[in-house]
Design a protein around this motif. Sequence first.
Motif, PDB file in Angstrom:
ATOM      1  N   VAL A  17       0.850  -1.193   0.000  1.00 15.85           N
ATOM      2  CA  VAL A  17       0.000   0.000   0.000  1.00 15.85           C
ATOM      3  C   VAL A  17       0.883   1.240   0.000  1.00 15.85           C
ATOM      4  CG1 VAL A  17      -1.739   1.327   1.279  1.00 15.85           C
ATOM      5  CG2 VAL A  17      -1.872  -1.176   1.218  1.00 15.85           C
ATOM      6  N   ARG A  18       0.561   2.188  -0.860  1.00 12.85           N
ATOM      7  CA  ARG A  18       1.240   3.485  -0.889  1.00 12.85           C
ATOM      8  C   ARG A  18       0.228   4.571  -0.582  1.00 12.85           C
ATOM      9  NH1 ARG A  18       4.855   5.105  -6.024  1.00 12.85           N
ATOM     10  NH2 ARG A  18       6.044   3.394  -5.095  1.00 12.85           N
ATOM     11  N   ASN A  19       0.634   5.565   0.214  1.00 13.46           N
ATOM     12  CA  ASN A  19      -0.236   6.668   0.611  1.00 13.46           C
ATOM     13  C   ASN A  19       0.444   7.991   0.307  1.00 13.46           C
ATOM     14  OD1 ASN A  19      -0.896   8.304   3.710  1.00 13.46           O
ATOM     15  ND2 ASN A  19      -2.282   8.264   1.978  1.00 13.46           N
ATOM     16  N   LYS A  20      -0.329   8.950  -0.231  1.00 14.67           N
ATOM     17  CA  LYS A  20       0.155  10.313  -0.435  1.00 14.67           C
ATOM     18  C   LYS A  20      -0.900  11.313   0.037  1.00 14.67           C
ATOM     19  CE  LYS A  20       3.570  10.003  -4.170  1.00 14.67           C
ATOM     20  NZ  LYS A  20       3.942  10.502  -5.519  1.00 14.67           N
ATOM     21  N   HIS A  21      -0.427  12.410   0.605  1.00 17.28           N
ATOM     22  CA  HIS A  21      -1.299  13.527   0.996  1.00 17.28           C
ATOM     23  C   HIS A  21      -0.418  14.746   1.171  1.00 17.28           C
ATOM     24  CE1 HIS A  21       0.224  13.186   5.136  1.00 17.28           C
ATOM     25  NE2 HIS A  21       0.036  11.878   5.025  1.00 17.28           N
ATOM     26  N   LEU A  22      -1.042  15.922   1.269  1.00 17.03           N
ATOM     27  CA  LEU A  22      -0.280  17.141   1.487  1.00 17.03           C
ATOM     28  C   LEU A  22       0.546  17.015   2.760  1.00 17.03           C
ATOM     29  CD1 LEU A  22      -2.897  19.870   0.544  1.00 17.03           C
ATOM     30  CD2 LEU A  22      -0.931  19.126  -0.796  1.00 17.03           C
ATOM     31  N   ASP A  23       1.764  17.509   2.706  1.00 16.34           N
ATOM     32  CA  ASP A  23       2.700  17.331   3.804  1.00 16.34           C
ATOM     33  C   ASP A  23       2.165  17.878   5.121  1.00 16.34           C
ATOM     34  OD1 ASP A  23       5.371  16.423   4.591  1.00 16.34           O
ATOM     35  OD2 ASP A  23       5.763  18.546   4.976  1.00 16.34           O
ATOM     36  N   GLU A  24       1.463  19.007   5.057  1.00 18.12           N
ATOM     37  CA  GLU A  24       0.980  19.634   6.287  1.00 18.12           C
ATOM     38  C   GLU A  24      -0.414  19.159   6.693  1.00 18.12           C
ATOM     39  OE1 GLU A  24      -0.414  22.456   2.962  1.00 18.12           O
ATOM     40  OE2 GLU A  24       1.222  21.054   3.357  1.00 18.12           O
ATOM     41  N   GLN A  25      -0.993  18.227   5.940  1.00 14.87           N
ATOM     42  CA  GLN A  25      -2.374  17.805   6.191  1.00 14.87           C
ATOM     43  C   GLN A  25      -2.494  17.002   7.486  1.00 14.87           C
ATOM     44  OE1 GLN A  25      -4.144  16.216   2.707  1.00 14.87           O
ATOM     45  NE2 GLN A  25      -6.025  15.541   3.697  1.00 14.87           N
TER      46      GLN A  25
END
Length: 368
Positions: free
Chosen positions: A57-65
Amino acid sequence: MKLTLALIAFLVLPAFALAQNMSAAREGTAATAPRDSSIAMEETMVPAKDPGIQIYVRNKHLDEQTVFTPEKTVLFVHGATYPAETSFDLPLEGISWMDYIARRGYDVYLMDVRGYGRSTRPPQMSEPPDQNPPIADTETAVRDISAVVDYVLARRKLQKLDLLGWSWGTSTMATYTASHPDKVSRLVLYAAIWHRETPGLVQANGPIGAYRTVTREAALNRWMTGVAEEKKANLIPAGGFDMWWNATLATDPVGSKQDPPVLRAPSGTVLDGQKFWSAGKSTYDPAKITVPVLLIQAEWDHDTPPYMSRALFPLFVNAPEKRYVMIGEGTHHVMMENNRMELFREVQTFLDEGAPASAKTAQLTPTN
């Protein structure tokens, strides 16, 4: 019930590895482009519902989120042959589809069904393919999806999330949704598979073994099937096919060392093609889908031709909203072609419509 039928056509714009070991959680990027410093990335292995199997599983989101909501959480699953990361997170011309969604304040995940990409390769894949029956069929894939959905929901303390499937992934995601409508907010089916009236591009010539092998030449020929000769040169961004193939091949440390190099892919979906879609059957009942649905594809798709989505669309009789969008001048792989931004924008519009107004404000000004 809100019904929308959108047919979008436009002109093609002119223009035309990753073999490292992975720890349980690390940061990195999918291919050779620089990392987007505004986006945080994590990778992990999620235990499947069957012993001894780990799902990548790979996850991405805004760094400051720091705030995560059901309406802005998305899980992507791949199709019958290629892993998720090199289609959904390939940074063509500096941005991947996964980045595109994450930049808009979404918590985005991709996963590989067992036997694909970085997930556990069942032991049958270490033997000659004809020594074992097909592995990783739709039923098995749905179990792996279920494990990852439960992981994401528990991790973010959510009740629901959005699902996005490509090709065979439309069957696995829809099958899951039909059985777990309480865990799904919205369903995106990109290049949906349905009852087949024409021969498929992935077929078995003789007995079906545990897995298949794909060469670079076969992958390119399949991609270009049905594309007019004069359109081929400007279909994919310059260098895009080699970037994709090299990154894809690198996810198979065994097949990539063969001569010629090959990608190994489980054959469970080929067997399912015979049992279900080529036999006028399906792995799910569309009437059991009770969440908003988007069907989207490109006009030159010869893997899942437009007649499939046109036949499937009216069967979602209990979806509170349904929409069918066709992207002009693209193939089954339009998410990696010059017209991919049309796909990205149409899917994003559908996802954003499910988010509360307070959650729609972008946390970062998108550049694409």
